[in-house]
Design a protein around this motif. Structure first.
Motif, mmCIF file in Angstrom:
data_model
loop_
_atom_site.group_PDB
_atom_site.id
_atom_site.type_symbol
_atom_site.label_atom_id
_atom_site.label_comp_id
_atom_site.label_asym_id
_atom_site.label_seq_id
_atom_site.Cartn_x
_atom_site.Cartn_y
_atom_site.Cartn_z
ATOM 1 N N GLU A 168 9.081 -10.786 2.397
ATOM 2 C CA GLU A 168 8.005 -11.780 2.486
ATOM 3 C C GLU A 168 6.696 -11.163 2.968
ATOM 4 O OE1 GLU A 168 11.003 -12.531 4.851
ATOM 5 O OE2 GLU A 168 11.755 -12.420 2.795
ATOM 6 N N SER A 169 6.765 -10.037 3.651
ATOM 7 C CA SER A 169 5.550 -9.428 4.197
ATOM 8 C C SER A 169 4.879 -8.471 3.221
ATOM 9 C CB SER A 169 5.882 -8.678 5.493
ATOM 10 O OG SER A 169 6.748 -7.591 5.243
ATOM 11 N N LEU A 170 5.499 -8.207 2.072
ATOM 12 C CA LEU A 170 4.924 -7.264 1.105
ATOM 13 C C LEU A 170 3.561 -7.709 0.565
ATOM 14 C CD1 LEU A 170 8.062 -6.071 -0.907
ATOM 15 C CD2 LEU A 170 6.797 -4.845 0.873
ATOM 16 N N PRO A 171 3.386 -8.988 0.162
ATOM 17 C CA PRO A 171 2.056 -9.407 -0.316
ATOM 18 C C PRO A 171 0.968 -9.206 0.732
ATOM 19 C CG PRO A 171 3.720 -11.016 -0.933
ATOM 20 C CD PRO A 171 4.391 -10.074 0.018
ATOM 21 N N GLN A 172 1.301 -9.487 1.981
ATOM 22 C CA GLN A 172 0.327 -9.296 3.061
ATOM 23 C C GLN A 172 -0.008 -7.816 3.244
ATOM 24 O OE1 GLN A 172 1.618 -10.914 6.803
ATOM 25 N NE2 GLN A 172 -0.208 -10.245 7.902
ATOM 26 N N ALA A 173 1.011 -6.963 3.124
ATOM 27 C CA ALA A 173 0.789 -5.522 3.254
ATOM 28 C C ALA A 173 -0.131 -5.014 2.144
ATOM 29 C CB ALA A 173 2.123 -4.783 3.224
ATOM 30 N N GLU A 174 0.100 -5.481 0.921
ATOM 31 C CA GLU A 174 -0.748 -5.083 -0.210
ATOM 32 C C GLU A 174 -2.176 -5.587 -0.017
ATOM 33 O OE1 GLU A 174 0.739 -5.404 -4.198
ATOM 34 O OE2 GLU A 174 2.793 -5.682 -3.477
#
Length: 204
Positions: free
Chosen positions: A103-109
């Motif tokens: 779930e945190s991947l979009p925020q990381a990108e």
């Protein structure tokens, strides 16, 4: 006994001062790279602790540098990860940014892309910036890219058990020549590498 206690305290103080000096230098170097990202070099300081700490001179530094395109892995749960991963990709290195949860991947990108826009607006992009987005990827499975990395950069919380677990896993997965580096703000390298088989490749 009192003399021994004072001697122990003196050595502990000198140890902390030595680490602070080295970490201050490392912080300055990171800040410069983060602002200018104009150099493709990766520099890591490997710290070697002597059997008796008597002062800063007892700490030996070995500078490991590459100006070739490298495969890099960034493991972090903090604010440092986006700028570190972006700096590596902009400098021409293939970079994998590992996150704990899917779930945190979009925020990381989004954080990485926001950092790129700020550098572009300030006209601070390096010559190698073109194609940077194809050089960076995101994953929740660091073990897979760890098998092909040249460098790993850990920037998780200052928790000894957590860092030891991360480095032990990296040590098991990575190629023998890979360098495993930590951005710790003060934890001794021997503590971080305690559970590693190949301790000599763990760096600060």
């Amino acid at each position: 006994r009192e003399a021994e206690r004072l001697d122990d305290l003196r050595r502990a103080f000198e140890r902390q001062m030595a680490l602070k000096m080295l970490n201050a230098e490392a912080t300055a170097r990171h800040a410069e790279a983060d602002c200018h990202v104009a150099d493709s070099h990766i520099s890591v300081f490997v710290l070697r602790k002597s059997s008796h700490w008597t002062g800063p001179s007892q700490i030996k530094q070995t500078r490991i540098v590459t100006n070739q395109a490298a495969n890099t892995l960034v493991l972090s749960s903090g604010a440092m990860a986006p700028s570190l991963a972006l700096s590596l990709a902009l400098a021409g290195h293939n970079t994998v940014r590992a996150a704990r949860r899917k779930e945190s991947l979009p925020q990381a990108e989004a954080a990485v892309e926001a950092g790129y826009r700020k550098l572009a607006e300030a006209e601070l992009l390096p010559a190698r910036a073109k194609g940077w987005r194809s050089r960076i990827s995101f994953t929740t499975d660091p073990a897979t890219p760890a098998r092909e990395i040249d460098f790993a950069f850990e920037a998780i919380a200052e928790d000894a058990d957590a860092k030891q677990a991360v480095f032990a896993a990296l040590d098991d997965a990575a190629l023998p020549e890979a360098i495993l580096a930590s951005t710790t703000s003060g934890m001794p390298v021997d503590t971080i590498a305690r559970n590693c088989t190949h301790k000599s490749r763990v760096a600060l």
